[in-house]
Scaffold this active site. Sequence first.
Site, PDB file in Angstrom:
ATOM      1  N   ASN A  70       0.848  -1.189   0.000  1.00 37.53           N
ATOM      2  CA  ASN A  70       0.000   0.000   0.000  1.00 37.53           C
ATOM      3  C   ASN A  70       0.890   1.248   0.000  1.00 37.53           C
ATOM      4  O   ASN A  70       2.110   1.162  -0.017  1.00 37.53           O
ATOM      5  CB  ASN A  70      -0.917   0.016   1.229  1.00 37.53           C
ATOM      6  CG  ASN A  70      -2.291  -0.550   0.951  1.00 37.53           C
ATOM      7  OD1 ASN A  70      -2.904  -0.242  -0.058  1.00 37.53           O
ATOM      8  ND2 ASN A  70      -2.774  -1.390   1.852  1.00 37.53           N
ATOM      9  N   ASP A 131      -2.325   2.814   5.025  1.00 36.30           N
ATOM     10  CA  ASP A 131      -2.986   2.271   3.844  1.00 36.30           C
ATOM     11  C   ASP A 131      -2.557   3.112   2.637  1.00 36.30           C
ATOM     12  O   ASP A 131      -1.372   3.329   2.430  1.00 36.30           O
ATOM     13  CB  ASP A 131      -4.499   2.270   4.057  1.00 36.30           C
ATOM     14  CG  ASP A 131      -5.223   1.231   3.213  1.00 36.30           C
ATOM     15  OD1 ASP A 131      -4.921   1.121   2.010  1.00 36.30           O
ATOM     16  OD2 ASP A 131      -6.112   0.539   3.737  1.00 36.30           O
TER      17      ASP A 131
END
Length: 225
Positions: A70, A131
């Site tokens: 990510n 993320d």
Amino acid sequence: MRHNACKNRCANCNQSVRANDGKCDALGRFWVGTIDEPKANLAAELFAIDCRGSDGPLVKRQAGDALTGNGLAWSVDGRTLYWADTPNHVVHAWDYDLQDNTLTAHRHFLKFAPKPAGWTFEDTSYQGRPDGAAVDVLGNYYVAMFEGRRICKFAPDGRLLAEIPTFAQCPTMPCFGGPDLKTLFVTTARHGRSAAELAVFPQSGAVFSLPVDVPGLPVNFFVDG
């Protein structure tokens, strides 16, 4: 993730690994990180896919030994590449040579405290884990903190500059848009969240937007042929 059209196949090519987070570099190569679905084998990797030539796609493995790829982003000058491993609570950084497509001088750009055992969403002391990410024109790194109900903004030297609260426990990706690139769009997750959490955050799964003072970098587009 299976590379049926690739000359070079990744060592961990199996049914438990799939593509996850991807972006293009300044020359139009598509970079994609993978996710190790069992979260057990450090099988996630980062690939650069170059389709600009006549010989078909050239796939280069750039990094690995991760659980979930990510947070892919580049610095303003393109000389630093960022890549997060979400379950391991770390954002990696490398020096990047755009022309040679090489990564060197690996280091940890950010490291976050792990998720406490038995954590529930009511415990706001947990910052979350990194993320998706984006970079603004000053080089600040905006990262969605999954389960942390916030977007964190970090300076190029790693200093925390701001925490932007979100209307969901699980923000997943920030992205700059609008005519002046001064609108921050944020996606969030709903799937798999508890009924108790969704009662507190009923807009989970929605896309939110807010104005920012510093514009973001424009996205790069894929070049094929």
